[in-house]
Design a protein around this motif. Structure first.
Motif, PDB file in Angstrom:
ATOM      1  N   ILE A   1     -14.082 -34.304   6.513  1.00 11.51           N
ATOM      2  CA  ILE A   1     -12.944 -33.684   5.831  1.00 11.51           C
ATOM      3  C   ILE A   1     -11.706 -33.914   6.698  1.00 11.51           C
ATOM      4  N   GLY A   2     -10.567 -33.418   6.243  1.00 13.85           N
ATOM      5  CA  GLY A   2      -9.370 -33.599   7.048  1.00 13.85           C
ATOM      6  C   GLY A   2      -8.109 -33.374   6.245  1.00 13.85           C
ATOM      7  N   PRO A   3      -6.955 -33.531   6.887  1.00 15.24           N
ATOM      8  CA  PRO A   3      -5.664 -33.320   6.231  1.00 15.24           C
ATOM      9  C   PRO A   3      -5.495 -34.175   4.985  1.00 15.24           C
ATOM     10  N   LEU A   4      -4.637 -33.723   4.093  1.00 12.48           N
ATOM     11  CA  LEU A   4      -4.385 -34.446   2.847  1.00 12.48           C
ATOM     12  C   LEU A   4      -3.558 -35.703   3.099  1.00 12.48           C
ATOM     13  N   THR A   5      -3.846 -36.739   2.326  1.00  9.74           N
ATOM     14  CA  THR A   5      -3.095 -37.989   2.367  1.00  9.74           C
ATOM     15  C   THR A   5      -2.559 -38.270   0.965  1.00  9.74           C
ATOM     16  N   PRO A   6      -1.611 -39.198   0.824  1.00  4.96           N
ATOM     17  CA  PRO A   6      -1.103 -39.525  -0.520  1.00  4.96           C
ATOM     18  C   PRO A   6      -2.180 -40.071  -1.458  1.00  4.96           C
ATOM     19  N   ASP A   7      -3.231 -40.700  -0.916  1.00 11.62           N
ATOM     20  CA  ASP A   7      -4.307 -41.251  -1.736  1.00 11.62           C
ATOM     21  C   ASP A   7      -5.337 -40.169  -2.012  1.00 11.62           C
ATOM     22  N   ARG A   8      -5.335 -39.650  -3.209  1.00 11.74           N
ATOM     23  CA  ARG A   8      -6.219 -38.517  -3.533  1.00 11.74           C
ATOM     24  C   ARG A   8      -7.668 -38.937  -3.751  1.00 11.74           C
TER      25      ARG A   8
ATOM     26  N   PRO B   1       2.034 -30.594   0.782  1.00 11.24           N
ATOM     27  CA  PRO B   1       0.937 -31.112   1.598  1.00 11.24           C
ATOM     28  C   PRO B   1       1.170 -30.960   3.102  1.00 11.24           C
ATOM     29  N   VAL B   2       2.414 -31.081   3.537  1.00 12.47           N
ATOM     30  CA  VAL B   2       2.710 -30.938   4.970  1.00 12.47           C
ATOM     31  C   VAL B   2       2.396 -29.519   5.430  1.00 12.47           C
ATOM     32  N   GLU B   3       2.806 -28.540   4.658  1.00  9.29           N
ATOM     33  CA  GLU B   3       2.516 -27.145   5.004  1.00  9.29           C
ATOM     34  C   GLU B   3       1.011 -26.886   4.943  1.00  9.29           C
ATOM     35  N   TYR B   4       0.348 -27.452   3.929  1.00 10.02           N
ATOM     36  CA  TYR B   4      -1.099 -27.282   3.847  1.00 10.02           C
ATOM     37  C   TYR B   4      -1.784 -27.825   5.102  1.00 10.02           C
ATOM     38  N   ASN B   5      -1.404 -29.009   5.529  1.00 12.50           N
ATOM     39  CA  ASN B   5      -2.047 -29.632   6.693  1.00 12.50           C
ATOM     40  C   ASN B   5      -1.831 -28.809   7.965  1.00 12.50           C
ATOM     41  N   GLU B   6      -0.731 -28.096   8.029  1.00  8.87           N
ATOM     42  CA  GLU B   6      -0.520 -27.174   9.147  1.00  8.87           C
ATOM     43  C   GLU B   6      -1.397 -25.926   8.995  1.00  8.87           C
ATOM     44  N   MET B   7      -1.453 -25.386   7.795  1.00  7.63           N
ATOM     45  CA  MET B   7      -2.160 -24.136   7.553  1.00  7.63           C
ATOM     46  C   MET B   7      -3.681 -24.275   7.697  1.00  7.63           C
ATOM     47  N   ARG B   8      -4.223 -25.453   7.391  1.00  8.04           N
ATOM     48  CA  ARG B   8      -5.680 -25.614   7.490  1.00  8.04           C
ATOM     49  C   ARG B   8      -6.158 -25.354   8.919  1.00  8.04           C
ATOM     50  N   GLY B   9      -5.366 -25.799   9.904  1.00 10.59           N
ATOM     51  CA  GLY B   9      -5.733 -25.570  11.294  1.00 10.59           C
ATOM     52  C   GLY B   9      -5.628 -24.110  11.687  1.00 10.59           C
ATOM     53  N   ILE B  10      -4.630 -23.424  11.143  1.00 12.87           N
ATOM     54  CA  ILE B  10      -4.474 -21.993  11.412  1.00 12.87           C
ATOM     55  C   ILE B  10      -5.644 -21.223  10.799  1.00 12.87           C
ATOM     56  N   SER B  11      -6.037 -21.584   9.593  1.00 11.30           N
ATOM     57  CA  SER B  11      -7.188 -20.938   8.958  1.00 11.30           C
ATOM     58  C   SER B  11      -8.434 -21.119   9.800  1.00 11.30           C
ATOM     59  N   ALA B  12      -8.643 -22.332  10.301  1.00 13.06           N
ATOM     60  CA  ALA B  12      -9.850 -22.639  11.051  1.00 13.06           C
ATOM     61  C   ALA B  12      -9.922 -21.896  12.376  1.00 13.06           C
ATOM     62  N   SER B  13      -8.797 -21.752  13.036  1.00 11.53           N
ATOM     63  CA  SER B  13      -8.810 -21.151  14.371  1.00 11.53           C
ATOM     64  C   SER B  13      -8.489 -19.664  14.366  1.00 11.53           C
ATOM     65  N   GLU B  14      -7.438 -19.260  13.657  1.00  9.31           N
ATOM     66  CA  GLU B  14      -6.975 -17.876  13.714  1.00  9.31           C
ATOM     67  C   GLU B  14      -7.516 -17.012  12.586  1.00  9.31           C
ATOM     68  N   GLY B  15      -7.780 -17.593  11.432  1.00 11.28           N
ATOM     69  CA  GLY B  15      -8.194 -16.798  10.295  1.00 11.28           C
ATOM     70  C   GLY B  15      -7.007 -16.188   9.559  1.00 11.28           C
ATOM     71  N   TYR B  16      -7.178 -14.984   9.098  1.00  5.77           N
ATOM     72  CA  TYR B  16      -6.230 -14.329   8.190  1.00  5.77           C
ATOM     73  C   TYR B  16      -4.959 -13.912   8.925  1.00  5.77           C
ATOM     74  N   THR B  17      -3.815 -14.455   8.502  1.00  5.05           N
ATOM     75  CA  THR B  17      -2.512 -14.157   9.097  1.00  5.05           C
ATOM     76  C   THR B  17      -1.566 -13.623   8.018  1.00  5.05           C
ATOM     77  N   GLU B  18      -0.339 -13.339   8.407  1.00  8.47           N
ATOM     78  CA  GLU B  18       0.649 -12.869   7.433  1.00  8.47           C
ATOM     79  C   GLU B  18       0.902 -13.915   6.355  1.00  8.47           C
ATOM     80  N   ARG B  19       0.813 -15.185   6.708  1.00  5.34           N
ATOM     81  CA  ARG B  19       1.015 -16.238   5.710  1.00  5.34           C
ATOM     82  C   ARG B  19      -0.131 -16.234   4.695  1.00  5.34           C
ATOM     83  N   HIS B  20      -1.334 -15.950   5.176  1.00  2.00           N
ATOM     84  CA  HIS B  20      -2.468 -15.833   4.256  1.00  2.00           C
ATOM     85  C   HIS B  20      -2.306 -14.594   3.369  1.00  2.00           C
ATOM     86  N   LYS B  21      -1.747 -13.535   3.931  1.00  2.73           N
ATOM     87  CA  LYS B  21      -1.551 -12.306   3.157  1.00  2.73           C
ATOM     88  C   LYS B  21      -0.598 -12.551   1.988  1.00  2.73           C
TER      89      LYS B  21
END
Length: 327
Positions: free
Chosen positions: A159-166, A217-237
Motif C-alpha cells: 500500500i502507500g500514498p496516492l498517485t495520479p494513476d488510480r 490527495p496531498v493532504e490525504y498522503n500527509e494524514m495517512r502517516g498521522i493516522s498510522a502513528s498518532e491515531g485520533y487527532t483533532e483533524r480526525h475529530k
C-alpha cells in the motif's frame, strides 16, 4: 445499491510466526470446497530480506459479491468458520507481527465497492479514509516496541500514498483492473467483526452521497502517516463530525483501535498469549489467551511439503493469470 466484496488476509502462526504448514491448511480448505476456494483463497510469501524471518506470510480468504453490509458479514463469518475448521495453528488477524520488522510480511483487509458513480465515490472515500482506517488499525508493534496504531500502514510494500494513476496497484485505494471496483486496500485486518461491519456501513453511506466532499490527495498522503502513528487527532475529530452526519458510528471506535487492545495483552503476557487471544476471538470466542502446544519441526516440514503439492502447485495457473491481469 453498491456491490460489496471483501478479501481478508491473516497469519496462521505456529505459534510465534507462520510456517509452510499454512499451505497445508489451504490444501485442506481447497479440498473442502474446490469450486469456491480455488478462486476465493490465496497464499502469500515474504520477500527479499524479510525471508530470513520465514518464507511464509499470510493466507487469504474472500467473500462473494453482495449488496448490503449484513449479508457480506454473514459471508465472512462462513469463510472464517471454514478456515477455522481446517487450521490448527493460531489464526492471527493483525497487519504485522509484533516482534518482527518485515514490511513485506504483512496482512491486509481489502474491501471492494462497486459504484455507479465511481469518480465521486473514490473522491469521497479518500476524504474520509484517514479516519476510517482507524476502525481496524491493528499493527502496533515492530521488533517488540510500540510503533503506534499501524506499522503496516506506514511501511507496507503493498500500500502507500496516492498517485495520479488510480489503477496503480500498490497504493491505499485503487481502481481494480481485475474486478472493475474501487478497492480500499489500506485497512488492517481485525478479529472484531463489529468493527468491520461499521467500516462497511460507512463505505455504503459514503457511496450513497449525492454531493462531493473536498478531494485533496496531498493532504490525504500527509494524514495517512498521522493516522498510522498518532491515531485520533483533532483533524480526525473534524472528519468524524462530517461522517456522523451521514452514518451512525460510535466515536470511541476511532479513538481506541484494535491495536491498543492487542498491545495491552502483549505487554502483560507476550506475543504467544496475544496471538492466542486473537485466535480465540477470530474463531468466535472471547478475546482471551488460551494454552498453546508447540509442534515438532519434522511435522512442520512434512505438512509444508503436503501443502506445496496439494495447494500451491494446483493454484499456479490461477496465480499466473491474476498477476497478468493486475499488472
Amino acid at each position: 445499491m453498491p456491490t460489496l466484496g471483501l478479501e481478508e488476509e491473516v497469519f496462521i502462526t505456529e505459534p510465534e510466526r507462520p510456517s509452510l504448514r499454512s499451505l497445508y491448511y489451504l490444501a485442506r480448505l481447497l479440498a473442502k470446497n474446490p469450486r469456491y476456494y480455488y478462486v476465493h483463497s490465496a497464499s502469500n510469501f515474504a520477500r527479499l530480506g524479510d525471508i530470513r524471518h520465514g518464507l511464509m506470510s499470510g493466507v487469504e480468504i474472500s467473500t462473494g459479491v453482495h449488496t448490503d453490509a449484513e449479508a457480506l458479514l454473514e459471508d465472512l463469518a462462513k469463510r472464517r468458520q471454514d478456515l477455522s475448521s481446517v487450521a490448527s495453528g493460531l489464526i492471527v488477524s493483525v497487519g504485522h507481527l509484533l516482534e518482527q520488522n518485515t514490511p513485506s510480511n504483512v496482512c491486509g483487509l481489502q474491501i471492494h465497492v462497486g459504484s455507479r458513480n465511481k469518480e465521486r465515490t473514490y473522491r469521497n472515500i479518500v476524504h474520509f479514509l484517514p479516519l476510517l482506517m482507524l476502525l481496524t488499525a491493528n499493527s502496533p508493534g515492530v521488533n517488540g516496541r510500540r510503533y503506534g496504531k499501524s506499522y503496516r500502514i506506514a511501511n507496507s510494500f503493498a500500500i502507500g500514498p496516492l498517485t495520479p494513476d488510480r489503477t496503480r496497484r500498490f497504493q491505499d485505494i485503487i481502481y481494480s483492473k481485475r474486478l472493475g471496483t474501487i478497492e480500499v486496500r489500506v485497512c488492517d485486518p481485525t478479529w472484531d467483526r463489529n468493527r468491520i461491519l461499521a467500516l462497511i456501513r460507512a463505505l455504503v453511506a459514503i457511496e450513497a452521497l449525492g454531493v462531493e466532499y473536498p478531494f485533496n490527495p496531498v493532504e490525504y498522503n500527509e494524514m495517512r502517516g498521522i493516522s498510522a502513528s498518532e491515531g485520533y487527532t483533532e483533524r480526525h475529530k473534524t472528519l468524524y463530525g462530517e461522517l456522523s452526519q451521514i452514518c451512525d458510528v460510535d466515536e470511541s471506535l476511532f479513538i481506541t483501535s484494535p491495536a491498543d487492545q492487542l498491545w495491552d495483552i502483549y505487554q502483560q503476557q507476550g506475543s504467544v498469549a496475544a496471538y492466542s487471544a486473537v485466535d480465540s476471538s477470530y474463531r468466535g470466542g472471547e478475546f482471551a489467551p488460551h494454552p498453546v502446544k508447540r509442534r515438532h519441526v519434522l511435522g512442520e516440514i512434512a505438512a509444508g511439503a503436503a501443502g506445496l503439492a496439494g495447494y500451491f502447485v494446483p493454484k499456479l495457473p490461477y496465480y499466473t493469470w491474476k498477476a497478468i491481469i493486475e499488472s
